[in-house]
Design a protein around this motif. Structure first.
Motif, PDB file in Angstrom:
ATOM      1  N   ASP A  28       9.787  -9.832   4.812  1.00 33.21           N
ATOM      2  CA  ASP A  28       9.260  -9.837   3.446  1.00 33.21           C
ATOM      3  C   ASP A  28       9.824  -8.605   2.726  1.00 33.21           C
ATOM      4  O   ASP A  28       9.339  -7.491   2.916  1.00 33.21           O
ATOM      5  N   MET A  29      10.856  -8.804   1.934  1.00 29.31           N
ATOM      6  CA  MET A  29      11.578  -7.666   1.358  1.00 29.31           C
ATOM      7  C   MET A  29      10.840  -7.005   0.185  1.00 29.31           C
ATOM      8  O   MET A  29      11.265  -5.959  -0.300  1.00 29.31           O
ATOM      9  N   ASP A  30       9.731  -7.574  -0.275  1.00 34.14           N
ATOM     10  CA  ASP A  30       8.927  -6.897  -1.300  1.00 34.14           C
ATOM     11  C   ASP A  30       8.047  -5.811  -0.684  1.00 34.14           C
ATOM     12  O   ASP A  30       7.672  -4.846  -1.347  1.00 34.14           O
ATOM     13  N   HIS A  31       7.666  -6.004   0.592  1.00 37.74           N
ATOM     14  CA  HIS A  31       6.699  -5.100   1.213  1.00 37.74           C
ATOM     15  C   HIS A  31       7.288  -4.229   2.312  1.00 37.74           C
ATOM     16  O   HIS A  31       6.636  -3.287   2.763  1.00 37.74           O
ATOM     17  N   CYS A  32       8.495  -4.554   2.760  1.00 33.73           N
ATOM     18  CA  CYS A  32       9.168  -3.744   3.783  1.00 33.73           C
ATOM     19  C   CYS A  32       9.534  -2.387   3.193  1.00 33.73           C
ATOM     20  O   CYS A  32      10.104  -2.318   2.109  1.00 33.73           O
ATOM     21  N   LYS A  33       9.166  -1.299   3.935  1.00 35.72           N
ATOM     22  CA  LYS A  33       9.495   0.060   3.463  1.00 35.72           C
ATOM     23  C   LYS A  33      10.721   0.617   4.173  1.00 35.72           C
ATOM     24  O   LYS A  33      11.076   1.778   3.970  1.00 35.72           O
ATOM     25  N   GLY A  34      11.316  -0.191   5.060  1.00 42.27           N
ATOM     26  CA  GLY A  34      12.551   0.244   5.714  1.00 42.27           C
ATOM     27  C   GLY A  34      12.356   1.301   6.789  1.00 42.27           C
ATOM     28  O   GLY A  34      13.248   2.106   7.040  1.00 42.27           O
ATOM     29  N   CYS A  35      11.197   1.289   7.468  1.00 40.70           N
ATOM     30  CA  CYS A  35      10.932   2.329   8.469  1.00 40.70           C
ATOM     31  C   CYS A  35      11.822   2.192   9.702  1.00 40.70           C
ATOM     32  O   CYS A  35      12.114   3.178  10.367  1.00 40.70           O
ATOM     33  N   GLY A  36      12.198   0.954  10.046  1.00 42.95           N
ATOM     34  CA  GLY A  36      13.072   0.746  11.201  1.00 42.95           C
ATOM     35  C   GLY A  36      12.345   0.519  12.516  1.00 42.95           C
ATOM     36  O   GLY A  36      12.986   0.360  13.558  1.00 42.95           O
ATOM     37  N   ILE A  37      11.017   0.462  12.497  1.00 43.38           N
ATOM     38  CA  ILE A  37      10.261   0.240  13.741  1.00 43.38           C
ATOM     39  C   ILE A  37      10.629  -1.104  14.366  1.00 43.38           C
ATOM     40  O   ILE A  37      10.851  -1.212  15.572  1.00 43.38           O
ATOM     41  N   CYS A  38      10.746  -2.150  13.535  1.00 42.39           N
ATOM     42  CA  CYS A  38      11.036  -3.492  14.057  1.00 42.39           C
ATOM     43  C   CYS A  38      12.327  -3.500  14.866  1.00 42.39           C
ATOM     44  O   CYS A  38      12.418  -4.162  15.902  1.00 42.39           O
ATOM     45  N   VAL A  39      13.318  -2.750  14.403  1.00 40.21           N
ATOM     46  CA  VAL A  39      14.603  -2.690  15.103  1.00 40.21           C
ATOM     47  C   VAL A  39      14.425  -1.987  16.451  1.00 40.21           C
ATOM     48  O   VAL A  39      14.934  -2.430  17.479  1.00 40.21           O
ATOM     49  N   GLU A  40      13.667  -0.895  16.442  1.00 36.71           N
ATOM     50  CA  GLU A  40      13.442  -0.140  17.680  1.00 36.71           C
ATOM     51  C   GLU A  40      12.756  -0.980  18.748  1.00 36.71           C
ATOM     52  O   GLU A  40      13.065  -0.857  19.927  1.00 36.71           O
ATOM     53  N   VAL A  41      11.808  -1.811  18.343  1.00 35.35           N
ATOM     54  CA  VAL A  41      11.019  -2.546  19.348  1.00 35.35           C
ATOM     55  C   VAL A  41      11.642  -3.890  19.724  1.00 35.35           C
ATOM     56  O   VAL A  41      11.183  -4.537  20.663  1.00 35.35           O
ATOM     57  N   ASN A  83       0.882  -1.161   0.000  1.00 34.57           N
ATOM     58  CA  ASN A  83       0.000   0.000   0.000  1.00 34.57           C
ATOM     59  C   ASN A  83       0.926   1.219   0.000  1.00 34.57           C
ATOM     60  O   ASN A  83       2.141   1.073   0.119  1.00 34.57           O
ATOM     61  N   LEU A  84       0.364   2.417  -0.120  1.00 40.46           N
ATOM     62  CA  LEU A  84       1.220   3.586  -0.280  1.00 40.46           C
ATOM     63  C   LEU A  84       1.267   4.490   0.955  1.00 40.46           C
ATOM     64  O   LEU A  84       1.623   5.672   0.868  1.00 40.46           O
ATOM     65  N   LEU A  85       0.898   3.950   2.126  1.00 38.79           N
ATOM     66  CA  LEU A  85       1.041   4.719   3.359  1.00 38.79           C
ATOM     67  C   LEU A  85       2.524   5.002   3.616  1.00 38.79           C
ATOM     68  O   LEU A  85       3.383   4.199   3.228  1.00 38.79           O
ATOM     69  N   CYS A  86       2.830   6.107   4.287  1.00 36.19           N
ATOM     70  CA  CYS A  86       4.236   6.440   4.569  1.00 36.19           C
ATOM     71  C   CYS A  86       4.908   5.310   5.353  1.00 36.19           C
ATOM     72  O   CYS A  86       4.256   4.637   6.147  1.00 36.19           O
ATOM     73  N   PRO A  87       6.219   5.134   5.179  1.00 31.97           N
ATOM     74  CA  PRO A  87       6.935   4.218   6.069  1.00 31.97           C
ATOM     75  C   PRO A  87       6.708   4.650   7.522  1.00 31.97           C
ATOM     76  O   PRO A  87       6.779   5.832   7.831  1.00 31.97           O
ATOM     77  N   GLY A  88       6.366   3.698   8.381  1.00 26.91           N
ATOM     78  CA  GLY A  88       6.166   4.010   9.796  1.00 26.91           C
ATOM     79  C   GLY A  88       4.799   4.567  10.134  1.00 26.91           C
ATOM     80  O   GLY A  88       4.577   5.027  11.251  1.00 26.91           O
ATOM     81  N   CYS A  89       3.837   4.515   9.215  1.00 26.76           N
ATOM     82  CA  CYS A  89       2.498   5.061   9.472  1.00 26.76           C
ATOM     83  C   CYS A  89       1.731   4.202  10.479  1.00 26.76           C
ATOM     84  O   CYS A  89       1.592   2.999  10.300  1.00 26.76           O
TER      85      CYS A  89
END
Ligand code: TPP
Ligand code: SF4
Ligand code: SF4
Ligand code: SF4
Ligand code: MG
Lengths: 318, 131
Positions: B86-99, A24-30
């Motif tokens: 799942d590297m097709d859908h991961c956006k690289g936000c880094g939350i998983c690392v933080e938690v 989906n196109l939500l921001c990373p971390g949304c």
């Protein structure tokens, strides 16, 4: 009624098969997405969902894709709640007439909407749904701003935040009004259940959502949804921000049964000063200038007063 | 279908999430689902990433914090175990690392081009907590 999904602990919860999809196109971390996952995964029953215009809707139904593995309706900004209420009324009518192909599947009807779509533009529609007694759940993804159109203030926007329509600058500290108390307003309709939730407290969230699914009548849920883009923090810190929001009591977690009986459902072991919550977000940065520091003090006093009020309400059992 | 413009559909045309019958999706894992070409699951947002998480299984205690807080359904949990990203859908936000609560962390962020095996070979050691 169908059997409630058993979710004793996080390991058990993690066996859920998501019905909300990636890319989906939500921001990373949304945080919208984290809330949606926790709500949908609280049940294995069929779902009839709606989304009012806003980040969630715009980012999850981008032609030629859908990110929803369930029936999903979008009409406009204001009427996600009535869309689902209409589906629920039709379902009830077909059931009464014995015309359902699978009458035993007990679908759940859930409407997702932003604070703009709920507190302001869809307000009368939601009020109508609550008053008419539909068997639906309305979930607000409360990021306290019209995020999808670039950060305009809504009646959920808290005082002192800098937004595109109430910017902080030489003559103003930003938003001048305090946040509207939507949970109380909705509870005043006498609905069986209304609650405030936060995605960091997933167990509290699942308990409330499951309770909401089990009652007969409308349910109102307000979910705090920290927005990395508009609150201005690093996407990796979404959960830290959610923790600060619940542990500073800026977003106290509680429920109101049958419009009056209030229970506090989470009491932080250590209450964090509101100042720390504000300091973690760019939208409040200007409050730390000398001339605006009095606003931080007022913030703390307001949060303390609200917490005292909730405690008195809980004690009074009225 | 993917070549048709949005205005070339007949009114009332349906784009379905799945091909064929799709009862009981809530209890069917992704690998057993019959995703249609209009489900965003078949798309990828891998090119959004600047950094990517790498998973060091040896330190993982399967607490599932990363699973519940990943906004992009990209932590793959099966049978109560965390088995990968799942590297097709991961956006690289880094939350998983933080938690991630382990010491050293079982997930860390690296530049998108980093070599997974090389990074795993020099994974940081346990950090001693300063008193
Ligand atoms: C009737 C109407 N007015 C305005 C808009 C433009 N608009 C689209 S999304 C949006 C903001 C949504 O804000 P909110 O409901 O808080 O959801 P968020 O994007 O913050 O999740 C606005 C103003 C619209 N689509 N329809
Ligand atoms: S702007 Fe905020 S609410 Fe909208 S997708 Fe981005 S993080 Fe989510
Ligand atoms: S980096 Fe973000 S999107 Fe990727 S797996 Fe971790 S939490 Fe999920
Ligand atoms: S948060 Fe860390 S320890 Fe817990 S399941 Fe994920 S990787 Fe494993
Ligand atoms: Mg909003």
């Amino acid at each position: 009624m169908s059997e409630m999904k058993k979710i004793k602990n996080l390991k058990e919860f993690s066996t859920s098969a998501d019905r909300f999809e990636g890319a989906n196109l939500l921001c990373p971390g949304c945080a919208h997405s984290i809330i949606v996952r926790e709500v949908l995964n609280a049940t294995n029953d069929d779902l009839v969902l709606s989304a009012s215009t806003g980040c969630l809707e715009v980012c999850t139904a981008v032609y030629p894709y859908t990110s929803w593995d369930a029936s999903w309706i979008h009409i406009g900004f204001e009427n996600g709640s009535t869309a689902v209420a209409g589906a629920e009324s039709m379902y009830k009518a077909l059931k009464t007439k014995g015309r359902l192909k699978q009458p035993d599947r007990n679908p759940k009807f859930v409407s997702f909407a932003g604070d703009g779509a709920s507190y302001d533009i869809g307000f009368q529609w939601i009020s109508g749904c609550m008053e008419r007694g539909h068997n639906i759940m309305h979930v607000v993804l409360d990021n306290e701003v019209y995020a999808n159109t670039g950060g305009q203030r809504s009646s959920s926007t808290p005082i002192g935040g800098s937004n595109t329509t109430t910017p902080a600058g030489r003559v103003s500290y930003g938003e001048k009004k305090t946040k509207k108390d939507m949970v109380s307003i909705m509870a005043s309709h006498g609905i069986p259940y209304s609650a405030q939730v936060a995605p960091n407290k997933w167990k509290d969230m699942v308990k409330k959502i499951q309770h909401g699914f089990s009652v007969d009548g409308p349910v109102f849920i307000n979910a705090v949804s920290p927005c990395t883009t508009e609150w201005k923090f690093d996407p990796k810190d979404t959960m830290m921000l959610t923790d600060l929001s619940t542990d500073s009591l800026v977003f106290p977690l509680y429920e109101i049964i049958d419009g009056h009986e209030l229970n506090i459902t989470y009491r932080p072991k250590t209450v964090v000063p509101v100042e720390e919550y504000l300091a973690a977000q760019g939208r409040f940065k200007h409050l730390f200038k000398d001339e605006y520091k009095y606003l931080i003090k007022e913030w703390q006093e307001r949060v303390d007063a609200q917490w005292a009020y909730l405690n008195r309400r809980e004690e009074a059992r009225v | 279908m993917a070549n048709r413009g949005w205005d070339e559909f007949e009114i009332g045309a349906m784009l379905r999430s799945f091909d064929g019958v799709s009862n009981d999706i809530a209890t069917t894992q992704q690998e057993d689902r019959n995703y249609s070409q209009s489900n965003s699951f078949v798309a990828s947002v891998a090119d959004w990433r600047i950094e990517k998480p790498i998973f060091a299984k040896d330190f993982c205690i399967d607490c599932q914090f990363c699973w519940i807080y990943c906004p992009d359904m990209s932590i793959i949990a099966r049978d109560k175990k965390m088995i990968g990203v799942d590297m097709d859908h991961c956006k690289g936000c880094g939350i998983c690392v933080e938690v991630c609560p382990t010491n050293p962390k079982s997930l860390l962020m690296f530049p998108e081009h980093a070599d997974e095996e090389a990074e795993l070979a020099k994974w940081p050691a346990k950090e001693s907590k300063e008193k």
